[in-house]
Motif scaffolding. Structure first.
Motif, PDB file in Angstrom:
ATOM      1  N   ASP A  15       0.846  -1.187   0.000  1.00  0.00           N
ATOM      2  CA  ASP A  15       0.000   0.000   0.000  1.00  0.00           C
ATOM      3  C   ASP A  15       0.883   1.239   0.000  1.00  0.00           C
ATOM      4  OD1 ASP A  15      -2.382  -1.464   0.116  1.00  0.00           O
ATOM      5  OD2 ASP A  15      -2.282  -1.595   2.305  1.00  0.00           O
ATOM      6  N   ASP A  16       0.267   2.397  -0.260  1.00  0.00           N
ATOM      7  CA  ASP A  16       1.010   3.654  -0.206  1.00  0.00           C
ATOM      8  C   ASP A  16       1.607   3.839   1.181  1.00  0.00           C
ATOM      9  OD1 ASP A  16       0.096   4.009  -2.747  1.00  0.00           O
ATOM     10  OD2 ASP A  16      -1.029   5.838  -2.356  1.00  0.00           O
ATOM     11  N   GLY A  17       2.849   4.288   1.212  1.00  0.00           N
ATOM     12  CA  GLY A  17       3.511   4.534   2.481  1.00  0.00           C
ATOM     13  C   GLY A  17       5.015   4.368   2.349  1.00  0.00           C
ATOM     14  N   VAL A  18       5.689   4.377   3.465  1.00  0.00           N
ATOM     15  CA  VAL A  18       7.138   4.209   3.526  1.00  0.00           C
ATOM     16  C   VAL A  18       7.411   2.794   4.017  1.00  0.00           C
ATOM     17  CG1 VAL A  18       9.286   5.056   4.532  1.00  0.00           C
ATOM     18  CG2 VAL A  18       7.425   6.661   4.051  1.00  0.00           C
ATOM     19  N   TRP A  19       8.163   2.045   3.228  1.00  0.00           N
ATOM     20  CA  TRP A  19       8.481   0.660   3.558  1.00  0.00           C
ATOM     21  C   TRP A  19       9.985   0.524   3.723  1.00  0.00           C
ATOM     22  CZ3 TRP A  19       4.676  -3.006   4.135  1.00  0.00           C
ATOM     23  CH2 TRP A  19       3.406  -2.628   3.731  1.00  0.00           C
ATOM     24  N   SER A  20      10.390  -0.218   4.736  1.00  0.00           N
ATOM     25  CA  SER A  20      11.818  -0.494   4.960  1.00  0.00           C
ATOM     26  C   SER A  20      12.071  -1.985   4.755  1.00  0.00           C
ATOM     27  CB  SER A  20      12.234  -0.105   6.376  1.00  0.00           C
ATOM     28  OG  SER A  20      12.198   1.276   6.528  1.00  0.00           O
ATOM     29  N   PHE A  21      13.107  -2.300   3.990  1.00  0.00           N
ATOM     30  CA  PHE A  21      13.499  -3.676   3.740  1.00  0.00           C
ATOM     31  C   PHE A  21      14.956  -3.835   4.160  1.00  0.00           C
ATOM     32  CE2 PHE A  21      10.156  -2.761   0.708  1.00  0.00           C
ATOM     33  CZ  PHE A  21       9.344  -3.873   0.816  1.00  0.00           C
ATOM     34  N   ASP A  43       3.814   5.219  -3.819  1.00  0.00           N
ATOM     35  CA  ASP A  43       2.649   6.070  -4.094  1.00  0.00           C
ATOM     36  C   ASP A  43       2.045   5.573  -5.395  1.00  0.00           C
ATOM     37  OD1 ASP A  43       0.698   7.963  -4.395  1.00  0.00           O
ATOM     38  OD2 ASP A  43       2.046   9.660  -4.617  1.00  0.00           O
ATOM     39  N   ARG A  44       1.066   4.696  -5.280  1.00  0.00           N
ATOM     40  CA  ARG A  44       0.455   4.082  -6.455  1.00  0.00           C
ATOM     41  C   ARG A  44      -0.869   4.732  -6.832  1.00  0.00           C
ATOM     42  NH1 ARG A  44       0.324  -1.937  -4.514  1.00  0.00           N
ATOM     43  NH2 ARG A  44      -1.364  -1.918  -6.008  1.00  0.00           N
ATOM     44  N   ASN A  45      -1.387   5.622  -5.996  1.00  0.00           N
ATOM     45  CA  ASN A  45      -2.705   6.183  -6.235  1.00  0.00           C
ATOM     46  C   ASN A  45      -2.620   7.667  -6.573  1.00  0.00           C
ATOM     47  OD1 ASN A  45      -4.168   3.760  -5.503  1.00  0.00           O
ATOM     48  ND2 ASN A  45      -3.457   4.164  -3.443  1.00  0.00           N
ATOM     49  N   ALA A  46      -3.463   8.095  -7.490  1.00  0.00           N
ATOM     50  CA  ALA A  46      -3.548   9.516  -7.843  1.00  0.00           C
ATOM     51  C   ALA A  46      -4.243  10.279  -6.714  1.00  0.00           C
ATOM     52  CB  ALA A  46      -4.327   9.687  -9.143  1.00  0.00           C
ATOM     53  N   PRO A  47      -3.962  11.568  -6.592  1.00  0.00           N
ATOM     54  CA  PRO A  47      -4.644  12.357  -5.560  1.00  0.00           C
ATOM     55  C   PRO A  47      -6.119  12.554  -5.912  1.00  0.00           C
ATOM     56  CG  PRO A  47      -3.352  13.784  -6.964  1.00  0.00           C
ATOM     57  CD  PRO A  47      -3.057  12.382  -7.392  1.00  0.00           C
ATOM     58  N   VAL A  48      -6.878  13.012  -4.938  1.00  0.00           N
ATOM     59  CA  VAL A  48      -8.297  13.325  -5.142  1.00  0.00           C
ATOM     60  C   VAL A  48      -8.474  14.816  -4.896  1.00  0.00           C
ATOM     61  CG1 VAL A  48     -10.643  12.926  -4.318  1.00  0.00           C
ATOM     62  CG2 VAL A  48      -9.015  11.020  -4.426  1.00  0.00           C
ATOM     63  N   SER A  49      -9.007  15.505  -5.889  1.00  0.00           N
ATOM     64  CA  SER A  49      -9.235  16.948  -5.791  1.00  0.00           C
ATOM     65  C   SER A  49     -10.675  17.212  -5.371  1.00  0.00           C
ATOM     66  CB  SER A  49      -8.963  17.594  -7.159  1.00  0.00           C
ATOM     67  OG  SER A  49      -9.269  18.957  -7.134  1.00  0.00           O
ATOM     68  N   SER A  70      -8.776  18.163  -0.389  1.00  0.00           N
ATOM     69  CA  SER A  70      -8.127  17.287  -1.359  1.00  0.00           C
ATOM     70  C   SER A  70      -7.154  16.381  -0.622  1.00  0.00           C
ATOM     71  CB  SER A  70      -7.385  18.115  -2.404  1.00  0.00           C
ATOM     72  OG  SER A  70      -8.283  18.975  -3.079  1.00  0.00           O
ATOM     73  N   SER A  71      -6.947  15.182  -1.158  1.00  0.00           N
ATOM     74  CA  SER A  71      -6.098  14.243  -0.421  1.00  0.00           C
ATOM     75  C   SER A  71      -5.315  13.338  -1.356  1.00  0.00           C
ATOM     76  CB  SER A  71      -6.946  13.395   0.526  1.00  0.00           C
ATOM     77  OG  SER A  71      -7.818  12.575  -0.229  1.00  0.00           O
ATOM     78  N   ASP A  72      -4.314  12.702  -0.802  1.00  0.00           N
ATOM     79  CA  ASP A  72      -3.511  11.711  -1.507  1.00  0.00           C
ATOM     80  C   ASP A  72      -3.081  10.638  -0.514  1.00  0.00           C
ATOM     81  OD1 ASP A  72      -2.227  10.504  -3.661  1.00  0.00           O
ATOM     82  OD2 ASP A  72      -0.355  11.582  -3.319  1.00  0.00           O
ATOM     83  N   GLY A  73      -4.035  10.184   0.255  1.00  0.00           N
ATOM     84  CA  GLY A  73      -3.729   9.142   1.236  1.00  0.00           C
ATOM     85  C   GLY A  73      -2.696   9.612   2.241  1.00  0.00           C
ATOM     86  N   VAL A  74      -1.660   8.799   2.438  1.00  0.00           N
ATOM     87  CA  VAL A  74      -0.630   9.137   3.418  1.00  0.00           C
ATOM     88  C   VAL A  74       0.251  10.288   2.945  1.00  0.00           C
ATOM     89  CG1 VAL A  74      -0.551   6.816   4.378  1.00  0.00           C
ATOM     90  CG2 VAL A  74       0.999   7.413   2.523  1.00  0.00           C
ATOM     91  N   TRP A  75       0.160  10.688   1.684  1.00  0.00           N
ATOM     92  CA  TRP A  75       1.017  11.735   1.123  1.00  0.00           C
ATOM     93  C   TRP A  75       0.312  13.076   1.025  1.00  0.00           C
ATOM     94  CZ3 TRP A  75       5.457   9.739   1.655  1.00  0.00           C
ATOM     95  CH2 TRP A  75       5.683   8.393   1.399  1.00  0.00           C
ATOM     96  N   MET A 127      -1.900  13.873 -11.253  1.00  0.00           N
ATOM     97  CA  MET A 127      -2.773  15.032 -11.086  1.00  0.00           C
ATOM     98  C   MET A 127      -4.235  14.615 -11.138  1.00  0.00           C
ATOM     99  SD  MET A 127      -2.894  18.513 -13.338  1.00  0.00           S
ATOM    100  CE  MET A 127      -3.806  17.854 -14.714  1.00  0.00           C
ATOM    101  N   ASN A 128      -5.052  15.362 -10.400  1.00  0.00           N
ATOM    102  CA  ASN A 128      -6.492  15.202 -10.446  1.00  0.00           C
ATOM    103  C   ASN A 128      -7.088  16.599 -10.393  1.00  0.00           C
ATOM    104  OD1 ASN A 128      -9.294  14.849  -9.245  1.00  0.00           O
ATOM    105  ND2 ASN A 128      -8.702  12.718  -9.594  1.00  0.00           N
ATOM    106  N   SER A 129      -8.178  16.807 -11.117  1.00  0.00           N
ATOM    107  CA  SER A 129      -8.790  18.137 -11.189  1.00  0.00           C
ATOM    108  C   SER A 129     -10.246  18.083 -10.762  1.00  0.00           C
ATOM    109  CB  SER A 129      -8.733  18.673 -12.628  1.00  0.00           C
ATOM    110  OG  SER A 129      -7.406  18.775 -13.057  1.00  0.00           O
ATOM    111  N   SER A 130     -10.722  19.208 -10.266  1.00  0.00           N
ATOM    112  CA  SER A 130     -12.153  19.376 -10.009  1.00  0.00           C
ATOM    113  C   SER A 130     -12.530  20.793 -10.448  1.00  0.00           C
ATOM    114  CB  SER A 130     -12.498  19.133  -8.537  1.00  0.00           C
ATOM    115  OG  SER A 130     -11.772  19.989  -7.693  1.00  0.00           O
ATOM    116  N   THR A 131     -13.749  20.943 -10.905  1.00  0.00           N
ATOM    117  CA  THR A 131     -14.228  22.253 -11.351  1.00  0.00           C
ATOM    118  C   THR A 131     -15.570  22.555 -10.703  1.00  0.00           C
ATOM    119  OG1 THR A 131     -15.337  21.340 -13.299  1.00  0.00           O
ATOM    120  CG2 THR A 131     -13.084  22.128 -13.606  1.00  0.00           C
ATOM    121  N   THR A 132     -15.844  23.841 -10.600  1.00  0.00           N
ATOM    122  CA  THR A 132     -17.125  24.306 -10.090  1.00  0.00           C
ATOM    123  C   THR A 132     -17.424  25.636 -10.750  1.00  0.00           C
ATOM    124  OG1 THR A 132     -18.426  24.690  -8.083  1.00  0.00           O
ATOM    125  CG2 THR A 132     -16.196  25.566  -8.122  1.00  0.00           C
ATOM    126  N   GLN A 133     -18.661  26.049 -10.663  1.00  0.00           N
ATOM    127  CA  GLN A 133     -19.046  27.338 -11.237  1.00  0.00           C
ATOM    128  C   GLN A 133     -19.638  28.225 -10.154  1.00  0.00           C
ATOM    129  OE1 GLN A 133     -21.531  26.207 -14.617  1.00  0.00           O
ATOM    130  NE2 GLN A 133     -19.777  26.598 -15.941  1.00  0.00           N
TER     131      GLN A 133
END
Length: 176
Positions: A15-21, A43-49, A70-75, A127-133
Motif C-alpha cells: 500500500d502507499d507509504g514508507v516501507w523499509s526492507f 505512491d500508487r494512487n492519484a490524488p483526489v481533488s 483534497s487528499s492523496d492518502g498518506v502523502w 494530477m487530479n482536477s475538479s471544477t465548479t461554477q
C-alpha cells in the motif's frame, strides 16, 4: 560480482507509504554480507481533488474557495494546488495566492458565470482536477452628486445665490 533485485510494489501488494526492507547476501561458501537497509516510498494512487465553494456571489465580494479537503492518502501533506479561473468572457487566468494549504481568497469583479478549476498534483506528478461554477450577480451602481469644496453628498436641496460659480462632482460607485 554484482547482484541486483527488483521490488515491485504491485506484485508485493504494498500500500502507499514508507516501507523499509533489510537484506543481506550469502555467497556459495555461506559467508554472510553485512545487512543493508533500503527505504522504499510507495505512491500508487492519484490524488483526489475536492472544493468547497459558494454557488453565487455579488460583484466585488471577496470569497474563499476551500480545496484543503483534497487528499492523496498518506502523502496529503505533499500536494501542490494550482487554481484556474475562467471569466464569463472565456478568458482564463491563474490567480496569485500566497496560500499553499489549498485555500484561495479571490474577488470576482465581473458579473456572469465563472468557472473555477483546481488541479491537485502529488509528489510524483500525478494530477487530479475538479471544477465548479460561481454565478456572480451584478451589483447596481450607486450614483450620487456633490458640490466641489463641500463634504455634503446627495443633499435633498441646494441653495445658491445668484451669480455663484458651482462645480458639481459626481460620486459613482460600482463594483468591478
Amino acid at each position: 560480482n554484482i547482484a541486483s533485485f527488483t521490488l515491485n510494489a504491485t506484485d508485493m501488494g504494498l500500500d502507499d507509504g514508507v516501507w523499509s526492507f533489510t537484506y543481506s547476501y550469502q555467497d556459495t561458501f555461506l559467508r554472510q554480507s553485512p545487512s543493508i537497509e533500503v527505504t522504499v516510498y510507495v505512491d500508487r494512487n492519484a490524488p483526489v481533488s475536492s472544493m468547497i465553494t459558494p454557488g453565487e456571489s455579488n460583484e466585488g465580494d471577496t470569497i474563499l474557495i476551500d480545496g484543503s479537503g483534497s487528499s492523496d492518502g498518506v502523502w496529503t501533506d505533499n500536494l501542490q494546488y494550482v487554481w484556474y479561473v475562467t471569466k464569463p468572457d472565456g478568458s482564463v487566468f491563474v490567480p496569485t495566492t500566497s496560500e499553499d494549504n489549498g485555500i484561495l481568497e479571490i474577488m470576482l469583479n465581473e458579473s456572469g458565470l465563472h468557472t473555477i478549476r483546481l488541479d491537485v498534483i502529488d509528489w510524483v506528478g500525478r494530477m487530479n482536477s475538479s471544477t465548479t461554477q460561481i454565478k456572480v450577480i451584478n451589483s447596481v451602481p450607486v450614483l450620487g452628486m456633490g458640490i466641489e469644496g463641500t463634504d455634503v453628498i446627495d443633499p435633498n436641496s441646494w441653495k445658491f445665490t445668484l451669480g455663484d460659480n458651482i462645480s458639481l462632482k459626481p460620486n459613482i460607485t460600482d463594483s468591478g
